[in-house]
Design an enzyme around this catalytic site. Structure first.
Site: not given
Length: 273
Positions: A15-16, A23-24, A161, A174
């Site tokens: 995903t992403g 990064i994806g 993160s 986030y």
């Protein structure tokens, strides 16, 4: 890049994957080079709202030509039905899914404790945490482990993160959503391992996916330099840095690492930041 195609015959949902600087995309390239078929998701309206803008999806697919097959799907993970829709669509395309890499996240709409409101918290929770848990559930329900040597071939990677390592001022929504994933890694991994699925979570550290580039950032040059100088190598992470770790984790070589939160930060010195 790794040339051994030991993921041939496996299908990965990543995903992403909406930007070649992300990064994806770096993860997808490494899995493609190892022979995995790819089912990718992206959400262009979100990217268009960011300073770096959206990318050319056709160019992304062309860059992944090493994969035996690539299918992409535009979807908003704020929709609670989206996770099951993605897994069902991937099964319809490929008949199976062996690897799930939940790389997507919401950018923006955040602030300090005194800036946030319920809408900000809910928006990040829905995309950054809830959708990942629901994706993982849908993946696990469809997974049918092989018997024998590769009985534990299922892989799930979550992305967190650095909120478990140091303060993340100004990123309350986030950071709190990502904390859910780091905090639940051991529990969900323990539930999945009996099904032949190995789950780990990766903290990629500060990675320059465009937010530090002079033409796409509103950060001061002094701040950008401060970020880079906090790394022993004099630069922030690049997308391929965490991608190398994830490539290994989803391979057969990574089968004995279970339920860990792994920090891939290149020696990032927070005390200098």
């Amino acid at each position: 890049m790794h040339t051994e195609r030991d993921l041939t015959g496996r299908v990965a949902v990543v995903t992403g994957v909406g930007r070649r600087a992300g990064i994806g995309y770096a993860i997808a390239r490494r899995l493609a080079d190892r022979g995995a078929a790819l089912y990718l998701t992206h959400w262009r309206p979100h990217d268009e709202e960011q300073p770096w803008g959206a990318d050319d999806i056709d160019a992304i697919r062309r860059g992944l030509s090493a994969a035996p097959r690539v299918v992409d799907h535009s979807i908003d993970f704020a929709d609670p039905a989206a996770p099951a829709e993605v897994v069902d669509a991937a099964i319809a395309e490929f008949g199976q899914v062996d690897i799930l890499i939940a790389n997507h996240a919401r950018s923006g709409g955040d602030g300090t404790l005194f800036d946030i409101d319920a809408a900000m918290l809910d928006a990040h929770w829905a995309v950054d945490a809830r959708s990942v848990l629901l994706l993982t559930r849908a993946f696990a329900r469809q997974f049918r482990p092989d018997r024998g040597e590769v009985a534990d071939r299922g892989r799930v990677i979550w992305m967190t993160s650095g909120q478990h390592l140091a303060p993340m001022r100004g990123e309350i929504a986030y950071g709190s959503a990502k904390s859910v994933l780091a905090g639940m890694t051991a529990t969900v991994a323990d539930e999945l391992i009996d099904r032949g699925i190995v789950l780990n979570t990766v903290n990629p550290g500060p990675v320059d996916t465009g937010f530090l580039a002079p033409d796409t950032t509103d950060l001061s040059p002094e701040f950008v330099e401060q970020v880079h100088s906090a790394f022993p190598r004099g630069r922030a992470g690049r997308p391929d840095d965490p991608a190398r770790l994830i490539e290994w984790l989803v391979s057969d070589a990574g089968r004995w690492v279970v339920g860990q939160v792994l920090d891939s930060e290149g020696g990032f010195r927070r005390s200098r930041f």
